[in-house]
Scaffold this motif. Structure first.
Motif, mmCIF file in Angstrom:
data_model
loop_
_atom_site.group_PDB
_atom_site.id
_atom_site.type_symbol
_atom_site.label_atom_id
_atom_site.label_comp_id
_atom_site.label_asym_id
_atom_site.label_seq_id
_atom_site.Cartn_x
_atom_site.Cartn_y
_atom_site.Cartn_z
ATOM 1 N N PHE A 39 0.859 -1.176 0.000
ATOM 2 C CA PHE A 39 0.000 0.000 0.000
ATOM 3 C C PHE A 39 0.901 1.234 0.000
ATOM 4 O O PHE A 39 1.498 1.589 1.018
ATOM 5 C CB PHE A 39 -0.918 -0.016 1.221
ATOM 6 C CG PHE A 39 -1.865 -1.188 1.216
ATOM 7 C CD1 PHE A 39 -3.100 -1.099 0.596
ATOM 8 C CD2 PHE A 39 -1.493 -2.397 1.804
ATOM 9 C CE1 PHE A 39 -3.962 -2.193 0.574
ATOM 10 C CE2 PHE A 39 -2.352 -3.485 1.787
ATOM 11 C CZ PHE A 39 -3.594 -3.381 1.170
ATOM 12 N N ASN A 40 1.003 1.850 -1.162
ATOM 13 C CA ASN A 40 1.916 2.972 -1.356
ATOM 14 C C ASN A 40 1.157 4.290 -1.262
ATOM 15 O O ASN A 40 0.127 4.472 -1.917
ATOM 16 C CB ASN A 40 2.590 2.868 -2.720
ATOM 17 C CG ASN A 40 3.371 1.576 -2.883
ATOM 18 O OD1 ASN A 40 4.200 1.242 -2.038
ATOM 19 N ND2 ASN A 40 3.095 0.835 -3.946
ATOM 20 N N THR A 41 1.686 5.202 -0.474
ATOM 21 C CA THR A 41 1.057 6.510 -0.287
ATOM 22 C C THR A 41 1.607 7.500 -1.305
ATOM 23 O O THR A 41 2.829 7.699 -1.392
ATOM 24 C CB THR A 41 1.312 7.035 1.134
ATOM 25 O OG1 THR A 41 0.854 6.071 2.082
ATOM 26 C CG2 THR A 41 0.574 8.346 1.361
ATOM 27 N N TRP A 42 0.693 8.088 -2.074
ATOM 28 C CA TRP A 42 1.104 9.073 -3.078
ATOM 29 C C TRP A 42 1.149 10.448 -2.438
ATOM 30 O O TRP A 42 0.179 10.886 -1.810
ATOM 31 C CB TRP A 42 0.126 9.077 -4.252
ATOM 32 C CG TRP A 42 0.627 9.892 -5.412
ATOM 33 C CD1 TRP A 42 0.333 11.192 -5.706
ATOM 34 C CD2 TRP A 42 1.544 9.459 -6.424
ATOM 35 N NE1 TRP A 42 0.997 11.599 -6.831
ATOM 36 C CE2 TRP A 42 1.744 10.550 -7.294
ATOM 37 C CE3 TRP A 42 2.197 8.262 -6.671
ATOM 38 C CZ2 TRP A 42 2.578 10.466 -8.407
ATOM 39 C CZ3 TRP A 42 3.034 8.174 -7.780
ATOM 40 C CH2 TRP A 42 3.214 9.271 -8.636
ATOM 41 N N THR A 50 1.649 -3.696 -12.112
ATOM 42 C CA THR A 50 2.280 -3.386 -10.835
ATOM 43 C C THR A 50 1.844 -2.022 -10.341
ATOM 44 O O THR A 50 1.594 -1.106 -11.130
ATOM 45 C CB THR A 50 3.821 -3.419 -10.959
ATOM 46 O OG1 THR A 50 4.396 -3.123 -9.685
ATOM 47 C CG2 THR A 50 4.320 -2.413 -11.977
ATOM 48 N N GLY A 51 1.781 -1.910 -9.015
ATOM 49 C CA GLY A 51 1.517 -0.624 -8.392
ATOM 50 C C GLY A 51 2.730 -0.094 -7.651
ATOM 51 O O GLY A 51 2.646 0.929 -6.977
ATOM 52 N N GLY A 52 3.867 -0.800 -7.775
ATOM 53 C CA GLY A 52 5.095 -0.383 -7.116
ATOM 54 C C GLY A 52 5.394 -1.215 -5.887
ATOM 55 O O GLY A 52 4.569 -1.334 -4.985
ATOM 56 N N PHE A 103 9.561 0.605 -6.203
ATOM 57 C CA PHE A 103 8.282 1.286 -5.996
ATOM 58 C C PHE A 103 7.901 2.165 -7.189
ATOM 59 O O PHE A 103 7.623 3.357 -7.046
ATOM 60 C CB PHE A 103 8.305 2.092 -4.692
ATOM 61 C CG PHE A 103 8.385 1.214 -3.473
ATOM 62 C CD1 PHE A 103 7.245 0.615 -2.971
ATOM 63 C CD2 PHE A 103 9.602 0.966 -2.864
ATOM 64 C CE1 PHE A 103 7.313 -0.219 -1.860
ATOM 65 C CE2 PHE A 103 9.683 0.138 -1.751
ATOM 66 C CZ PHE A 103 8.522 -0.458 -1.250
ATOM 67 N N THR A 104 7.890 1.522 -8.364
ATOM 68 C CA THR A 104 7.533 2.215 -9.606
ATOM 69 C C THR A 104 6.212 1.676 -10.123
ATOM 70 O O THR A 104 6.152 0.569 -10.659
ATOM 71 C CB THR A 104 8.618 2.018 -10.674
ATOM 72 O OG1 THR A 104 9.888 2.440 -10.141
ATOM 73 C CG2 THR A 104 8.291 2.826 -11.918
ATOM 74 N N PRO A 105 5.121 2.422 -9.968
ATOM 75 C CA PRO A 105 3.821 1.947 -10.461
ATOM 76 C C PRO A 105 3.706 2.089 -11.977
ATOM 77 O O PRO A 105 4.533 2.748 -12.624
ATOM 78 C CB PRO A 105 2.810 2.870 -9.764
ATOM 79 C CG PRO A 105 3.586 3.925 -9.084
ATOM 80 C CD PRO A 105 5.045 3.713 -9.338
ATOM 81 N N VAL A 112 -2.051 0.743 -4.864
ATOM 82 C CA VAL A 112 -1.932 -0.618 -4.331
ATOM 83 C C VAL A 112 -1.234 -1.535 -5.332
ATOM 84 O O VAL A 112 -1.561 -1.531 -6.531
ATOM 85 C CB VAL A 112 -3.321 -1.188 -3.990
ATOM 86 C CG1 VAL A 112 -3.207 -2.607 -3.442
ATOM 87 C CG2 VAL A 112 -4.023 -0.285 -2.981
ATOM 88 N N ASP A 113 -0.300 -2.308 -4.828
ATOM 89 C CA ASP A 113 0.442 -3.270 -5.650
ATOM 90 C C ASP A 113 0.134 -4.703 -5.203
ATOM 91 O O ASP A 113 0.244 -5.023 -4.024
ATOM 92 C CB ASP A 113 1.947 -3.028 -5.507
ATOM 93 C CG ASP A 113 2.777 -4.075 -6.250
ATOM 94 O OD1 ASP A 113 3.135 -3.822 -7.411
ATOM 95 O OD2 ASP A 113 3.053 -5.146 -5.659
#
Length: 254
Positions: free
Chosen positions: A6-9, A36-38, A44-46, A70-71
């Motif tokens: 769960f990546n925060t933008w 992929t979402g990173g 961490f490259t979406p 989300v990845d």
């Protein structure tokens, strides 16, 4: 268990040190098959469309929004599409678990998913409704058809195993590919985009048609409108408003 990140933008980048503010609206974006979402494996490259969408939402909401990319590449990156499809429920539950653990209010949350990701968000919305409360909005970008809509040897999945109108207060589905997408209505508002055309704008194959759903939603987030022959205009207000039913739109119209 599928590894889900769960990546925060933040602003033009992922910043996983940025905390979630439960007083702010929350937007959650998830990808589909072989995407992929990173994650740590790719620094961490979406996918580019996910980064663009996250930034478009940031530009609209300013600093006062939680935006999660989300990845689930761990479950999606396989040659066996049906194995990936069978992981939809598991990933959807993981999304719901994470949001609940963060104290996010479903009534102030928008879930966005492409292809298999649309059904993941359907499962997440169902889980949140049963455990905390109804999600405000869910955007399904060409929800996946294979293994969900049935065929010669199978019946369509029940609403417990796919996106349906009960998964949020307002569910909107973009239909852009009759080959890879779900053809029948499955939302409050089902937008059939250029449905009589062989190819979508900029597409050269049915795979491109499938991806046009997130291209179009990014255009709408970016402020574009598409005038229709009946005098209406397809815009972001159409998505966020009260329009319901099956609506056929033409984005080739100038």
């Amino acid at each position: 268990m599928v590894d889900v990140f769960f990546n925060t933008w933040d602003n033009n980048r992922i910043n996983n040190s940025r905390p979630i503010d439960t007083n702010d609206p929350t937007y959650v974006i998830v990808h589909g098959y072989q995407s992929t979402g990173g994650n740590p494996g790719n620094n961490f490259t979406p996918q580019a469309w996910m980064s663009e969408m996250a930034q478009n939402i940031r530009d609209l909401e300013g600093n006062d929004a939680n935006i999660l990319v989300v990845d689930w590449q761990d479950g999606a990156n396989t040659l066996n599409y049906f194995a990936a499809a069978d992981r939809v429920d598991e990933v959807g539950v993981e999304v719901a678990d994470y949001l609940l653990g963060q104290g996010v209010n479903p009534a102030n949350t928008t879930l966005i998913g492409h292809s298999l990701g649309a059904h993941i968000m359907g499962e997440a919305g169902e889980e949140l409704r049963e455990r905390r409360g109804e999600v405000d909005r869910l955007i399904g970008l060409d929800p996946a058809g294979p293994e969900f809509e049935g065929g010669w040897f199978s019946r369509p999945n029940s609403t417990d195993y796919r996106l349906d109108p009960s998964d949020a207060d307002r569910v909107v589905a973009f239909h852009t590919s009759s080959t890879l997408g779900y053809d029948d209505p499955l939302a409050d508002l089902d937008l059939y985009i250029n449905w009589d055309d062989l190819l979508q704008p900029g597409a050269s194959t049915f795979v491109g048609n499938h991806g046009y759903a997130h291209t179009l939603y990014n255009d709408l987030l970016d402020g574009f409108g598409f005038a229709q022959s009946n005098g209406t205009t397809l815009s972001l207000s159409t998505i966020n408003g009260n329009t319901a039913g099956s609506v056929f739109v033409d984005t080739f119209t100038v």
